[in-house]
Write an enzyme that holds these catalytic residues in place. Structure first.
Site, PDB file in Angstrom:
ATOM      1  N   ARG A  32      -6.963  -1.280   4.722  1.00 49.31           N
ATOM      2  CA  ARG A  32      -6.564  -0.040   5.386  1.00 49.31           C
ATOM      3  C   ARG A  32      -7.736   0.465   6.220  1.00 49.31           C
ATOM      4  O   ARG A  32      -8.898   0.403   5.790  1.00 49.31           O
ATOM      5  CB  ARG A  32      -6.201   1.043   4.357  1.00 49.31           C
ATOM      6  CG  ARG A  32      -4.843   0.907   3.733  1.00 49.31           C
ATOM      7  CD  ARG A  32      -3.702   1.169   4.715  1.00 49.31           C
ATOM      8  NE  ARG A  32      -2.387   1.107   4.086  1.00 49.31           N
ATOM      9  CZ  ARG A  32      -1.664  -0.003   3.955  1.00 49.31           C
ATOM     10  NH1 ARG A  32      -2.119  -1.152   4.409  1.00 49.31           N
ATOM     11  NH2 ARG A  32      -0.473   0.044   3.385  1.00 49.31           N
TER      12      ARG A  32
ATOM     13  N   GLY B 291      -8.160  -8.164  -6.224  1.00 50.18           N
ATOM     14  CA  GLY B 291      -6.759  -8.109  -6.672  1.00 50.18           C
ATOM     15  C   GLY B 291      -6.067  -9.373  -6.195  1.00 50.18           C
ATOM     16  O   GLY B 291      -6.721 -10.361  -5.848  1.00 50.18           O
ATOM     17  N   ARG B 292      -4.732  -9.308  -6.157  1.00 49.44           N
ATOM     18  CA  ARG B 292      -3.968 -10.496  -5.743  1.00 49.44           C
ATOM     19  C   ARG B 292      -4.437 -11.046  -4.398  1.00 49.44           C
ATOM     20  O   ARG B 292      -4.652 -12.242  -4.234  1.00 49.44           O
ATOM     21  CB  ARG B 292      -2.487 -10.131  -5.636  1.00 49.44           C
ATOM     22  CG  ARG B 292      -1.714 -10.347  -6.917  1.00 49.44           C
ATOM     23  CD  ARG B 292      -0.246 -10.059  -6.676  1.00 49.44           C
ATOM     24  NE  ARG B 292      -0.047  -8.629  -6.625  1.00 49.44           N
ATOM     25  CZ  ARG B 292       0.636  -7.946  -7.534  1.00 49.44           C
ATOM     26  NH1 ARG B 292       1.202  -8.572  -8.535  1.00 49.44           N
ATOM     27  NH2 ARG B 292       0.773  -6.643  -7.448  1.00 49.44           N
TER      28      ARG B 292
ATOM     29  N   PRO C  16     -15.371  -5.655 -13.739  1.00 50.05           N
ATOM     30  CA  PRO C  16     -15.421  -7.122 -13.662  1.00 50.05           C
ATOM     31  C   PRO C  16     -14.102  -7.691 -14.153  1.00 50.05           C
ATOM     32  O   PRO C  16     -13.458  -7.106 -15.027  1.00 50.05           O
ATOM     33  CB  PRO C  16     -16.547  -7.496 -14.642  1.00 50.05           C
ATOM     34  CG  PRO C  16     -17.197  -6.233 -15.048  1.00 50.05           C
ATOM     35  CD  PRO C  16     -16.290  -5.095 -14.736  1.00 50.05           C
TER      36      PRO C  16
ATOM     37  N   HIS D 113      -2.370  -4.597  12.969  1.00 50.58           N
ATOM     38  CA  HIS D 113      -1.806  -4.476  11.607  1.00 50.58           C
ATOM     39  C   HIS D 113      -0.632  -5.439  11.390  1.00 50.58           C
ATOM     40  O   HIS D 113       0.502  -5.014  11.167  1.00 50.58           O
ATOM     41  CB  HIS D 113      -1.376  -3.034  11.309  1.00 50.58           C
ATOM     42  CG  HIS D 113      -1.303  -2.745   9.833  1.00 50.58           C
ATOM     43  ND1 HIS D 113      -1.529  -1.504   9.288  1.00 50.58           N
ATOM     44  CD2 HIS D 113      -1.025  -3.558   8.772  1.00 50.58           C
ATOM     45  CE1 HIS D 113      -1.384  -1.559   7.972  1.00 50.58           C
ATOM     46  NE2 HIS D 113      -1.084  -2.803   7.638  1.00 50.58           N
ATOM     47  N   ILE D 114      -0.975  -6.733  11.451  1.00 55.22           N
ATOM     48  CA  ILE D 114       0.066  -7.766  11.273  1.00 55.22           C
ATOM     49  C   ILE D 114      -0.252  -8.659  10.073  1.00 55.22           C
ATOM     50  O   ILE D 114       0.193  -9.796  10.005  1.00 55.22           O
ATOM     51  CB  ILE D 114       0.228  -8.637  12.548  1.00 55.22           C
ATOM     52  CG1 ILE D 114      -1.144  -9.170  13.025  1.00 55.22           C
ATOM     53  CG2 ILE D 114       0.929  -7.867  13.648  1.00 55.22           C
ATOM     54  CD1 ILE D 114      -1.056 -10.279  14.041  1.00 55.22           C
TER      55      ILE D 114
ATOM     56  N   GLY E  84       0.846  -1.194   0.000  1.00 51.24           N
ATOM     57  CA  GLY E  84       0.000   0.000   0.000  1.00 51.24           C
ATOM     58  C   GLY E  84       0.879   1.240   0.000  1.00 51.24           C
ATOM     59  O   GLY E  84       1.972   1.253   0.579  1.00 51.24           O
TER      60      GLY E  84
HETATM   61  O1  LIG Z   1      -0.254  -3.121   5.017  1.00 53.45           O
HETATM   62  C1  LIG Z   1       0.746  -3.530   4.525  1.00 53.45           C
HETATM   63  C2  LIG Z   1       1.236  -3.126   3.249  1.00 53.45           C
HETATM   64  O2  LIG Z   1       0.645  -2.276   2.586  1.00 53.45           O
HETATM   65  O3  LIG Z   1       2.274  -3.659   2.858  1.00 53.45           O
END
Ligand SMILES: O=CC(=O)O
Length: 331
Positions: A248, A163-164, A188, A296-297, A85
């Site tokens: 997020r 996404g991935r 789509p 946030h892990i 991100g």
């Molecule tokens: O939140 C983790 C990242 O964006 O790598």
């Protein structure tokens, strides 16, 4: 090499062991300045240490905006964030100054998808309440009606952002007997649908909110997705919904989430991301037994964090040399 040709690299935190060892050994022609405390670099320090840097290797905790770029100076060639991100980076400012931006895509897909599944199951099966009951001596005799959760068999799962990571989440959840996936995103994705297999449909947001038994937020934070999940959105969901966000915190309008939880509108919630981070311990979010919050892990495995820091190093070294980054943000 004369001093005039040396480059300055600012690294804003200590990296996982293997990558840190590479930094400690050093790179030819590169002077490394590093913030080594195990907390985010204070803003004033960041502004000060960035001065004269040719490359910056930073984290998602470090805001990279016009002020920081001004403080760094016109020689700055590359910002490499050890994250996939990059909502902490003002991309338009980098583009205007022709500064490359590197990210760490791909390598955190599996770990983050694992964390998403962890939260889906933990929320659905009331893990927090169960663990608390054991610790607090509230574990009575086995009961046919106590702490009943829900299971994924024959359910509909909504994925926001195929996404991935969204695909990896869907593939994993399929193994739990999910009947149907619905998804939302910019468009789509027929090719990606095949990867997930089974029944999968691109639907509008209203349908996703109304039809999903489980909702997983797997999209990036952008101007379009900011506060996308507000009180109105939560009100449209099933009152048994399992809502999980590993993307997020800013994608969720948190006051709206708290209100929906207070009013009993949601089955259970699992969050790996919040606003702010860290979440203050007096946050009302933490008072709901059916809301599990992780710090946030999502990508927090040694393997993944090492792969991320290695990519971040490769990106920043390429950028300093003026080469194309192996993993630019706009690939
Ligand atoms: O939140 C983790 C990242 O964006 O790598």
């Amino acid at each position: 090499m004369t001093d005039l040709q040396r480059s300055k690299l600012l690294v804003t935190r200590t990296l996982p062991q293997l990558s840190q060892a590479r930094l400690d050994k050093g790179f030819d022609g590169v002077d490394i300045v590093q913030w080594k405390e195990d907390r985010a670099i204070p803003r004033q320090e960041f502004l000060k240490l960035a001065k004269g840097a040719d490359g910056i290797l930073c984290l998602l905790t470090d805001k990279v905006d016009a002020e920081l770029l001004d403080a760094a100076g016109p020689q700055l060639k590359v910002v490499s964030t050890m994250s996939v991100g990059y909502d902490h980076v003002t991309v338009s400012e980098l583009e205007a100054r022709k500064i490359a931006l590197g990210i760490t895509p791909g390598v955190l897909t599996e770990a983050t998808a694992d964390t998403t599944v962890l939260l889906v199951l933990s929320a659905a099966r009331r893990l927090r309440e169960g663990v608390d009951a054991v610790i607090q001596g509230k574990w009575g005799t086995w009961s046919p009606t106590w702490l009943l959760g829900s299971q994924l068999t024959d359910k509909t799962v909504g994925i926001v952002g195929l996404g991935r990571i969204g695909v990896a989440v869907a593939k994993r959840l399929k193994a739990f007997g999910v009947q149907k996936f619905v998804y939302q995103g910019t468009r789509p994705k027929k090719d990606v649908e095949k990867e997930v297999g089974g029944e999968i449909e691109f639907v509008d947001m209203d349908r996703l909110l109304k039809e999903s038994d489980v909702i997983c937020v797997c999209c990036a934070l952008t101007d379009k997705t900011k506060n996308m999940f507000d009180y109105a959105a939560f009100s449209k969901m099933k009152d048994s919904v399992v809502f999980v966000n590993t993307a997020r915190g800013g994608i969720v309008e948190q006051d709206g989430l708290v209100r929906a939880l207070r009013e009993g509108k949601l089955g259970s919630v699992g969050l790996d991301v919040t606003v702010p981070e860290p979440l203050p311990t007096d946050s009302e979010l933490l008072s709901f037994p059916n809301c599990i919050v992780l710090p946030h892990i999502g990508s927090g495995t040694l393997e993944t964090r090492t792969a991320m820091s290695e990519i971040a190093i490769e990106n920043v070294l390429s950028g300093i040399k003026g080469e194309r980054l192996p993993h630019p943000h706009d690939a």
